[in-house]
Write a protein that holds these residues in place. Structure first.
Motif, PDB file in Angstrom:
ATOM      1  N   ASP A   1       0.834  -1.202   0.000  1.00 54.57           N
ATOM      2  CA  ASP A   1       0.000   0.000   0.000  1.00 54.57           C
ATOM      3  C   ASP A   1       0.869   1.252   0.000  1.00 54.57           C
ATOM      4  O   ASP A   1       2.047   1.221   0.334  1.00 54.57           O
TER       5      ASP A   1
ATOM      6  N   GLU B   1       0.852   3.919   1.789  1.00 54.03           N
ATOM      7  CA  GLU B   1       1.323   4.449   3.059  1.00 54.03           C
ATOM      8  C   GLU B   1       2.690   3.875   3.427  1.00 54.03           C
ATOM      9  O   GLU B   1       3.606   4.588   3.830  1.00 54.03           O
ATOM     10  N   THR B   2       2.830   2.533   3.252  1.00 54.99           N
ATOM     11  CA  THR B   2       4.094   1.884   3.575  1.00 54.99           C
ATOM     12  C   THR B   2       5.214   2.412   2.697  1.00 54.99           C
ATOM     13  O   THR B   2       6.332   2.644   3.168  1.00 54.99           O
TER      14      THR B   2
ATOM     15  N   ARG C   1       5.451   5.355   1.381  1.00 55.44           N
ATOM     16  CA  ARG C   1       5.831   6.692   1.853  1.00 55.44           C
ATOM     17  C   ARG C   1       6.704   6.602   3.091  1.00 55.44           C
ATOM     18  O   ARG C   1       7.695   7.320   3.227  1.00 55.44           O
ATOM     19  N   ARG C   2       6.349   5.707   4.000  1.00 57.88           N
ATOM     20  CA  ARG C   2       7.100   5.610   5.245  1.00 57.88           C
ATOM     21  C   ARG C   2       8.503   5.060   4.980  1.00 57.88           C
ATOM     22  O   ARG C   2       9.505   5.617   5.421  1.00 57.88           O
TER      23      ARG C   2
END
Lengths: 104, 89, 198
Positions: free
Chosen positions: C188, C190-191, C193-194
């Protein structure tokens, strides 16, 4: 005679793969998926059609040249795709995920 | 002759399709993928034209040069975009 | 294979240079197609020029890395490898063609990240290119020993996740530490980006 038939079959199959590659570049949702369509069917189609062309007039010096093009493209195509993918990644292009959000 | 003409026409169609992506593609990378795909097909098209006109030896040399230019062009543009961080829009 | 490159440091440039000369000679003869003395003479001149110009890139005494790699290549496996790869490419193509042509287009992209113990750049390049050409995976980035791979569907990347592809390439190049250290799946945004710090 058999050589001619093999050559025509190879040419037709390679042509089919090339068309699949073109369709895939248009159909897939984001850049990263499009690289799949751009590398695999394209390289395979070129290998098959070039082999078909190499056998078309029998085996001679031109066949060797066509084989060299095949080897060059088979090594060069993935490398070029990799360079593009790395560039896209370093400019922070977000991949598309099925359960996630839309690509930016 | 007729078989080669059909194959050449099909390859020409396959060569035209990626240009939709080149015009439409949301980012510059999509356009470059389209150009790369079209370039690979052009190599084959040049060889096919050589076979149709019976001047294979000459056209194959052109195809070799085109394949190398296609590869080098993709690498150079990718390197440029990596250094400048080509803006995805 | 190993003896000529490892015995004396003064002759460490030999195998790579020899390979380059043979490669260029084959290339010249195939491209020119003429075997009369004049054309062969031009060929010898150009090969000498290229070999002299590329001394700093390949097979110089200051950089014996390439020769060490060449000395460790398992040539029998290296000959079989392209044919195995061609089979894999054919399979990959049928899989991708199916994905393209199905109207519902059941793709489910996933990013893979793994580390490899392979040391030589040539082995890494071969692995990267092979990944790009085989089932549903494209190498996006190779930084030191970390590979970032985009797979179009998790099922198509099975050979990469369990490490059979890495073992195959390691076998060709005689690399011993080829174990996939960790293989992480990212699904996903979000992962991403992190992990990438965007």
């Amino acid at each position: 005679m058999i050589l001619a038939i093999i050559s025509k079959v190879l040419l037709a199959a390679g042509c089919g793969f090339l068309i699949v590659g073109s369709l895939g570049v248009n159909r897939f949702p984001d850049f990263y998926s499009r690289t799949h369509a751009a590398t695999k069917p394209d390289t395979m189609g070129l290998i098959l059609s070039m082999l078909g062309l190499a056998l078309y007039d029998g085996i001679n010096l031109n066949s060797a040249k066509l084989l060299l093009i095949v080897i060059f493209v088979a090594i060069g195509n993935p490398a070029a795709t990799h360079a593009l993918g790395w560039a896209a990644l370093s400019s922070r292009l977000m991949p598309w995920f099925r359960k996630g959000r839309e690509p930016r | 002759m007729s078989f080669l003409a059909v194959i050449t026409a099909l390859v020409a169609v396959a060569l035209g399709l990626p240009f939709y992506r080149v015009v439409k593609g949301p980012t510059v990378f999509d356009r470059l993928v389209g150009v790369g795909v079209a370039g690979t097909k052009t190599v084959l098209l040049i060889c096919l034209v050589g076979f149709m006109y019976g001047r294979v030896d000459m056209f194959i040399d052109i195809a070799i040069a085109y394949a190398m230019l296609n590869f080098l062009g993709a690498i150079v543009v990718a390197k440029y975009l990596k250094q400048t961080g080509g803006e995805p829009q | 294979m190993a003896s000529p490159s490892t015995t004396s440091s003064a002759r460490s440039g030999t195998p790579a240079t020899l390979l380059l000369i043979v490669f260029l000679a084959v290339l010249w003869i195939v491209f020119s197609g003429k075997l009369d003395p004049i054309h062969l003479g031009y060929g010898v001149l150009s090969i000498a020029l290229v070999v002299i110009m590329s001394r700093s890139l390949i097979g110089s005494r200051s950089d014996p890395l390439l020769n060490e790699v060449l000395a460790r290549i398992h040539w029998g496996r290296a000959l079989v490898y392209p044919f195995w790869l061609f089979g894999q490419i054919a399979l990959a193509n049928l899989a991708v063609a199916r994905l393209v042509l199905l109207p519902s287009m059941p793709i489910d992209p996933v990013l893979l990240r793994f580390k490899t113990g392979m040391k030589s750049p040539l082995a890494k390049v071969t692995l990267g290119n092979s990944i790009t050409l085989t089932p549903g995976t494209v190498t996006l980035r190779i930084k030191d020993d970390e590979f970032l791979v985009h797979a179009i569907h998790e099922d198509l990347a099975a050979g990469l996740i369990d490490g059979s592809m890495q073992r195959k390439v390691a076998g060709v190049f005689g690399e011993t530490e080829h174990e996939t250290i960790e293989c992480e799946l990212i699904r996903d945004a979000e992962t991403v980006r992190r992990e990438e710090g965007w």
